[in-house]
Design a protein around this motif. Structure first.
Motif, PDB file in Angstrom:
ATOM      1  N   SER A 153      49.428  37.383   9.154  1.00  0.00           N
ATOM      2  CA  SER A 153      48.007  37.737   9.120  1.00  0.00           C
ATOM      3  C   SER A 153      47.190  36.629   9.784  1.00  0.00           C
ATOM      4  CB  SER A 153      47.542  37.914   7.679  1.00  0.00           C
ATOM      5  OG  SER A 153      47.668  36.695   6.947  1.00  0.00           O
ATOM      6  N   LEU A 154      45.942  36.947  10.101  1.00  0.00           N
ATOM      7  CA  LEU A 154      45.033  35.932  10.629  1.00  0.00           C
ATOM      8  C   LEU A 154      44.886  34.792   9.637  1.00  0.00           C
ATOM      9  CD1 LEU A 154      42.787  34.816  12.513  1.00  0.00           C
ATOM     10  CD2 LEU A 154      41.185  36.358  11.319  1.00  0.00           C
ATOM     11  N   LEU A 155      44.751  35.129   8.367  1.00  0.00           N
ATOM     12  CA  LEU A 155      44.570  34.092   7.350  1.00  0.00           C
ATOM     13  C   LEU A 155      45.789  33.183   7.256  1.00  0.00           C
ATOM     14  CD1 LEU A 155      42.781  32.865   5.197  1.00  0.00           C
ATOM     15  CD2 LEU A 155      43.656  34.563   3.568  1.00  0.00           C
ATOM     16  N   GLU A 156      46.985  33.760   7.358  1.00  0.00           N
ATOM     17  CA  GLU A 156      48.184  32.910   7.314  1.00  0.00           C
ATOM     18  C   GLU A 156      48.244  31.996   8.539  1.00  0.00           C
ATOM     19  OE1 GLU A 156      52.957  32.642   7.562  1.00  0.00           O
ATOM     20  OE2 GLU A 156      51.796  34.136   8.648  1.00  0.00           O
ATOM     21  N   SER A 157      47.817  32.511   9.689  1.00  0.00           N
ATOM     22  CA  SER A 157      47.837  31.670  10.896  1.00  0.00           C
ATOM     23  C   SER A 157      46.860  30.509  10.777  1.00  0.00           C
ATOM     24  CB  SER A 157      47.505  32.518  12.132  1.00  0.00           C
ATOM     25  OG  SER A 157      46.123  32.839  12.185  1.00  0.00           O
ATOM     26  N   ILE A 158      45.786  30.703  10.027  1.00  0.00           N
ATOM     27  CA  ILE A 158      44.814  29.635   9.809  1.00  0.00           C
ATOM     28  C   ILE A 158      45.332  28.633   8.786  1.00  0.00           C
ATOM     29  CG2 ILE A 158      42.513  29.102   8.903  1.00  0.00           C
ATOM     30  CD1 ILE A 158      41.612  31.844   9.965  1.00  0.00           C
ATOM     31  N   ALA A 159      45.853  29.156   7.667  1.00  0.00           N
ATOM     32  CA  ALA A 159      46.281  28.294   6.565  1.00  0.00           C
ATOM     33  C   ALA A 159      47.608  27.603   6.829  1.00  0.00           C
ATOM     34  CB  ALA A 159      46.377  29.114   5.281  1.00  0.00           C
ATOM     35  N   GLY A 160      48.485  28.279   7.580  1.00  0.00           N
ATOM     36  CA  GLY A 160      49.805  27.708   7.828  1.00  0.00           C
ATOM     37  C   GLY A 160      50.731  27.811   6.635  1.00  0.00           C
ATOM     38  N   GLN A 161      50.368  28.626   5.646  1.00  0.00           N
ATOM     39  CA  GLN A 161      51.190  28.813   4.456  1.00  0.00           C
ATOM     40  C   GLN A 161      50.793  30.133   3.790  1.00  0.00           C
ATOM     41  OE1 GLN A 161      49.372  24.981   3.187  1.00  0.00           O
ATOM     42  NE2 GLN A 161      49.372  25.901   1.129  1.00  0.00           N
ATOM     43  N   THR A 162      51.628  30.586   2.866  1.00  0.00           N
ATOM     44  CA  THR A 162      51.397  31.890   2.249  1.00  0.00           C
ATOM     45  C   THR A 162      50.939  31.804   0.795  1.00  0.00           C
ATOM     46  OG1 THR A 162      53.746  32.051   1.693  1.00  0.00           O
ATOM     47  CG2 THR A 162      53.019  33.077   3.765  1.00  0.00           C
ATOM     48  N   GLU A 163      50.705  30.619   0.292  1.00  0.00           N
ATOM     49  CA  GLU A 163      50.146  30.448  -1.043  1.00  0.00           C
ATOM     50  C   GLU A 163      49.344  29.160  -1.088  1.00  0.00           C
ATOM     51  OE1 GLU A 163      51.968  31.108  -5.379  1.00  0.00           O
ATOM     52  OE2 GLU A 163      52.454  29.103  -4.612  1.00  0.00           O
ATOM     53  N   PHE A 164      48.155  29.241  -1.650  1.00  0.00           N
ATOM     54  CA  PHE A 164      47.362  28.034  -1.870  1.00  0.00           C
ATOM     55  C   PHE A 164      46.349  28.300  -2.967  1.00  0.00           C
ATOM     56  CE2 PHE A 164      45.642  30.248   1.845  1.00  0.00           C
ATOM     57  CZ  PHE A 164      44.299  30.430   1.526  1.00  0.00           C
ATOM     58  N   LYS A 165      45.704  27.254  -3.420  1.00  0.00           N
ATOM     59  CA  LYS A 165      44.793  27.335  -4.551  1.00  0.00           C
ATOM     60  C   LYS A 165      43.344  27.409  -4.062  1.00  0.00           C
ATOM     61  CE  LYS A 165      44.876  25.273  -9.198  1.00  0.00           C
ATOM     62  NZ  LYS A 165      45.239  24.043  -9.963  1.00  0.00           N
ATOM     63  N   VAL A 166      42.521  28.196  -4.771  1.00  0.00           N
ATOM     64  CA  VAL A 166      41.124  28.384  -4.374  1.00  0.00           C
ATOM     65  C   VAL A 166      40.217  28.258  -5.597  1.00  0.00           C
ATOM     66  CG1 VAL A 166      41.778  29.930  -2.490  1.00  0.00           C
ATOM     67  CG2 VAL A 166      41.206  30.900  -4.731  1.00  0.00           C
ATOM     68  N   ASN A 167      38.911  28.198  -5.338  1.00  0.00           N
ATOM     69  CA  ASN A 167      37.933  28.284  -6.419  1.00  0.00           C
ATOM     70  C   ASN A 167      37.590  29.756  -6.660  1.00  0.00           C
ATOM     71  OD1 ASN A 167      36.348  28.835  -4.177  1.00  0.00           O
ATOM     72  ND2 ASN A 167      35.163  26.950  -4.301  1.00  0.00           N
ATOM     73  N   SER A 168      36.774  30.061  -7.671  1.00  0.00           N
ATOM     74  CA  SER A 168      36.549  31.466  -8.000  1.00  0.00           C
ATOM     75  C   SER A 168      35.247  31.631  -8.785  1.00  0.00           C
ATOM     76  CB  SER A 168      37.729  31.995  -8.825  1.00  0.00           C
ATOM     77  OG  SER A 168      37.657  33.390  -8.985  1.00  0.00           O
TER      78      SER A 168
END
Length: 234
Positions: A153-168
């Motif tokens: 996905s575009l998001l994976e290409s940006i992040a370079g990984q498939t799991e990370f932590k976020v705020n909410s």
């Protein structure tokens, strides 16, 4: 030339516009020139769209459910019809012109609605699953829960990984996603955390708030803004 980035603002009771400074600073740090877009200029939306290179749909209050064929749920919060109509108009024009969109928190929801999708008015009372705490009781720069990203996905290409932590910080969320959008991230409880277009160069919606994290030197959040600004320059 630096790209000019429109940022929509929250409207309180149709009289007071507010926007957290971290949206502005995140755009500046990524190389853009921020321009705050107020509600009430629907008649001039074509001129505004022509003048800006990209748009950030910011977070804020709730969305009028009549936009997707529902009446107000008892847990619906404050809405701003003027903001809703302006953002829907901007989204339609941007998609037609294939201009970059970065939609954040409330932004991902109005983006999906403008395309014909819908949303949960209140995830805690409308979801059958046991949910995480999606309205965290901590600062905007705190990491609350993990998101799982779709490969390729575009998001994976940006992040370079498939799991990370976020705020909410939300009690509403995207529900049914329609073409040209696809779901590219979810929380562990199934709540949709990101959508993106399969037909546009850069149209990305995220349910969390990358702007305070970017200013806190979070590399993925900084990369989201940097890739967005790059798309606005192409």
């Amino acid at each position: 030339m630096k790209p000019i980035i429109g940022i929509t603002a929250h409207v309180e009771l149709d009289w007071k516009h507010t926007l957290a400074n971290d949206y502005i600073q995140a755009v500046i740090c990524a190389g853009g020139i921020p321009l705050i877009i107020p509600a009430g200029i629907d008649a001039d939306v074509d001129q505004i769209v022509d003048k800006i290179d990209g748009v950030v749909l910011s977070g804020g209050g709730d969305i009028d459910p009549t936009l997707f064929g529902e009446e107000p749920h008892q847990n619906l919060g404050s809405i701003s019809p003027g903001r809703d109509s302006l953002e829907v108009a901007i989204i339609h024009r941007f998609l037609e012109k294939n201009k970059p969109i970065l939609a954040i928190c409330r932004g991902i929801q109005i983006l999906n609605i403008a395309a014909g999708g819908d949303m949960f008015q209140d995830i805690y009372s409308q979801s059958e699953s046991q949910l995480l705490q999606h309205a965290q009781k901590a600062t905007r720069s705190h990491y609350s829960h993990y998101v799982n990203i779709e490969k390729n996905s575009l998001l994976e290409s940006i992040a370079g990984q498939t799991e990370f932590k976020v705020n909410s910080f939300h009690h509403q969320a995207v529900r049914n996603v329609v073409s040209p959008f696809i779901v590219t991230a979810r929380a562990s409880d199934g709540v949709i955390e990101a959508i993106e277009s399969t037909e546009h160069q850069f149209v990305l919606g995220v349910q969390w708030h990358p702007e305070p994290l970017a200013l806190n030197e979070d590399h993925i959040s900084k990369a989201i803004f940097q890739r967005f600004i790059e798309a606005c320059q192409s």
